[in-house]
Design an enzyme around this catalytic site. Structure first.
Site, short mmCIF file in Angstrom:
data_model
loop_
_atom_site.label_atom_id
_atom_site.label_comp_id
_atom_site.label_asym_id
_atom_site.label_seq_id
_atom_site.Cartn_x
_atom_site.Cartn_y
_atom_site.Cartn_z
CG HIS A 102 -30.66 -23.17 35.27
ND1 HIS A 102 -30.82 -24.44 35.80
CD2 HIS A 102 -29.66 -22.60 35.98
CE1 HIS A 102 -29.98 -24.61 36.80
NE2 HIS A 102 -29.26 -23.50 36.94
CD GLU A 129 -30.33 2.92 16.84
OE1 GLU A 129 -29.88 3.49 17.85
OE2 GLU A 129 -31.55 2.92 16.56
CE LYS A 132 -37.22 7.88 13.65
NZ LYS A 132 -36.12 8.88 13.80
#
Lengths: 465, 465
Positions: free
Chosen positions: B320, B291, B433
């Site tokens: 793994h 960010e 938003k």
């Protein structure tokens, strides 16, 4: 087929010049067909034995289910000792299909033992486990295909010793089952000698493709998860992957789009489910995608250093962490959204009269909110011309989860074929294993130890020393 | 300074032509000095108010500690309602400094309430929380700097309603504290009206830089975490960041190396701790790095679309899963290892006489094993000419964790200065938003709703429909 793939935002029609041209499908028809043909013609053969997992024999399935029922009736804790492919499938499916706070539920509400998948060798974590389980009512599944995995064998030695001390040598044997290759490896030999219950992993079923083999099915059976539903969903994915028309074959389609995104410079693939129940599907997917496609040489022996790095993200949580980068950073990633049409329950945002604010939230539901945020994030990425596509599950249940797992595995196999690499090997992990053996003083690794110790290192490049 | 940074494997002397030349430091001396100067001269000013967090006033700290003690004595569950920067610091530090199975410990061993950090709006997760907490003994901290975060306000409305029903309107107020900007925003107004306990977040303390402000300190105090130790460690990182010699300034040094790696084509930064206790430090780091540095334009208004994508990994587990890609895939990543010199307890790998195998493991400890695997993985990456460096903690405790948090924040601030971007804004999240508000029918967003609905979409690009 229940699963849907919406790839509008991969195309020029949605994101303009950063997108894929509609002509791509015609231009790549042969490459796509060849990949489909290569994978589908090898079903059940060599390292594609995993393709047969959905069609497990009735006798083998009955044995697994009855064992599961028996352990479920006795166990208060069930512990899987395994790492990588022996752990990630179980973690992903358990989280998707059990209560999200399963281990914290009182036993009467839980209806199945607490579950622990121990996939690390951190001493603090191992001791923390001993602080919360009672060996008298704890049952264990030691899973390693090769029967030689150092991490898992170490856990086994510790657990078996603790079990013997807690319940005695004879009873201890009853608390352990192993899942490994029949007839081969250290764990198999030990299991035969000690008389543990043994489940077999097919010779051609690689770890990261083993979730629908006994590697995953045994834990699922113990936890009371709908194993038949999982297999039914996987079989449906298996059928879809046979579809000749790429537009009707979701795994082939997304493999083609992702491989194309790699050619367009996207070396990162973000997996972003919009459901806490699917958050560990990302870990399963990340192993599958990274270990299968991250290869130095192709099938012709040419050095390619290919691979697309998977990144885990969670909606809506990571909108407040990663989306800034996704929308404004480099054009180097493609986002795979996992969307859910119907959540399994509802949560109403209380309409508190005394709170004179949040009117657009009050009386709404979290269901509406999370769906709106997903649509909004997808829209924002589209508007920023960022490649993204959405895999839609109508609901999270055994069948859709089984189909999703199958879809991921076929997508990976198709992508590997398109990249002309060996999808099923992992030569890149050998060096680290050898160096570990060397540092632990294992016989036969003296030369490697000398090599490791001779590695260049200077305190000049250590800050704070 | 306790923290060490070993950057041997970033340099040509270890990994050859893929590495950084020793001349880099001389060549970049001015750019590095300028970044250090820019960040350090702005301490405490504007969006760098977070630099003052370690030096919180005694009165403010005493208030937080006494509140924490009081809640700890009454609460069986403590729930943080927050997302992004209001959640990730708490998750990371709790996991590092509490028992790894804290919530599953019996209360007498736990000595602190169970902790839940609710950073999503998934209805299934919200309902799952209600299944495991008792509202009568549950206490809540509603955290949002702006006081307007939709996700957090939704959670608050649901929780406050449930509390009133469970304990009554008067008592309910005692179960809620809020942490927000004093004098500003919906949450502040509600808190004043309802009479909730209020903790303030400094105007210039951004979410992702707020872990050592009351945003993090209040939860830590409630859980009995050594807050003063955390702040002491953070102050030590703050001092180190003043050091003029880059070779003695770990945050400045690693910022310079990471920014250089970006210029060398590494658009991925893997964060790989070798300790389960540090696994969520990766989530904290990923928000900070993504960010802060993922920006479309630089400080001169030039379009740069810069940023390095952080990827979470865990040692040894992901050896793994991801290491195959790291060693053989594209040369597109730099790995940051977090190593621990001394784990807080020991786990011996039992030397079972009856198991005639695993001689190199038997009698060893998991401590030796995990350290050997870390060294081996680092060696394998070095041998494959992959950029990597190691941040070494002598042990995981309040002081080293506080120093690590401070180090991460200064490293990010220095890197942002070197990239000539605004490290502290996040304009890229606004579009999402607004689109969310529009889809929820919020007043004033009618035009945005029309825009979202007009987005191009065709069923032709939906597979399975």
């Amino acid at each position: 087929m229940k699963l849907k793939v919406d790839y509008n935002n991969m195309m020029k029609s949605s994101i303009g010049s950063k997108g894929i041209d509609d002509g791509f499908f015609a231009d790549s028809a042969k490459a796509i067909d060849d990949a489909r043909e290569k994978v589908n013609s090898s079903r059940g053969k060599g390292w594609q034995e995993w393709c047969e997992s959905p069609y497990i024999s009735k006798s083998e399935l009955d044995d697994i289910l009855s064992y599961g029922e028996q352990v479920r009736s006795k166990a208060d804790s069930y512990v899987v000792l395994g790492i990588g492919g022996s752990a990630l499938g179980a973690i992903a499916v358990n989280n998707a299909l059990l209560h999200l706070r399963h281990n914290e539920l009182p036993s009467d509400k839980r209806k199945a033992p607490k579950i622990y998948v121990e996939d690390n060798v951190d001493p603090e974590r191992m001791n923390a486990l001993f602080d919360v389980i009672d060996m008298k009512t704890a049952y264990f599944n030691v899973i390693t295909k090769s029967g030689e995995t150092s991490e898992t064998l170490s856990q086994f030695l510790i657990i078996y010793d603790a079990l013997k001390k807690a319940v005695g040598a004879k009873e201890a044997k009853e608390h352990i089952a192993v899942t490994t290759t029949i007839g081969k490896g250290t764990l198999y030999d030990v299991a035969v000698k000690e008389g543990f219950k043994i489940f077999g992993v097919g010779k051609g079923v690689g770890g990261r493709f083993s979730v629908l083999s006994p590697v995953g099915l045994v834990p699922f059976a113990v936890l009371g998860i709908d194993v038949k539903g999982l297999l039914k969903g996987a079989a449906s994915a298996s059928d879809s992957a046979l579809e000749k028309d790429v537009k009707k074959n979701p795994a082939l389609l997304s493999a083609a789009l992702l491989v194309e995104s790699m050619k367009m410079g996207c070396n990162i693939n973000v997996m972003m489910p919009y459901a806490d129940s699917l958050r560990y599907m990302s870990d399963f997917y990340c192993q599958l995608w990274a270990e299968s496609l991250g290869k130095a040489v192709d099938n012709d022996g040419k050095t390619v250093n290919v691979g697309q790095t998977p990144a885990k993200s969670l909606g809506v949580t990571d909108q407040h962490s990663q989306v800034q980068l996704y929308t404004e950073g480099p054009f180097d990633k493609v986002v795979t959204f996992l969307a859910v049409e119907k959540y399994r329950n509802k949560c109403v945002i209380s309409d508190l009269k005394e709170i004179d604010a949040c009117d657009f939230l009050k009386g709404n539901t979290m269901n509406t909110l999370i769906s709106a945020e997903f649509e909004a994030t997808r829209y924002a990425l589209m508007k920023a011309n960022r490649l993204n596509f959405t895999v839609v599950l109508e609901e999270v249940n055994a069948e859709t989860v089984g189909e999703l797992l199958g879809y991921f595995m076929y997508q990976t196999a198709f992508a590997g074929a398109m990249l002309n690499i060996d999808t099923f090997n992992q030569p890149g992990v050998e060096e680290g294993k050898k160096a570990t053996f060397a540092m632990l003083g294992r016989k036969g690794y003296e030369a490697k130890l000398a090599e490791v110790k001779a590695a260049p290192h200077t305190d000049k490049y250590v800050c704070g020393k």
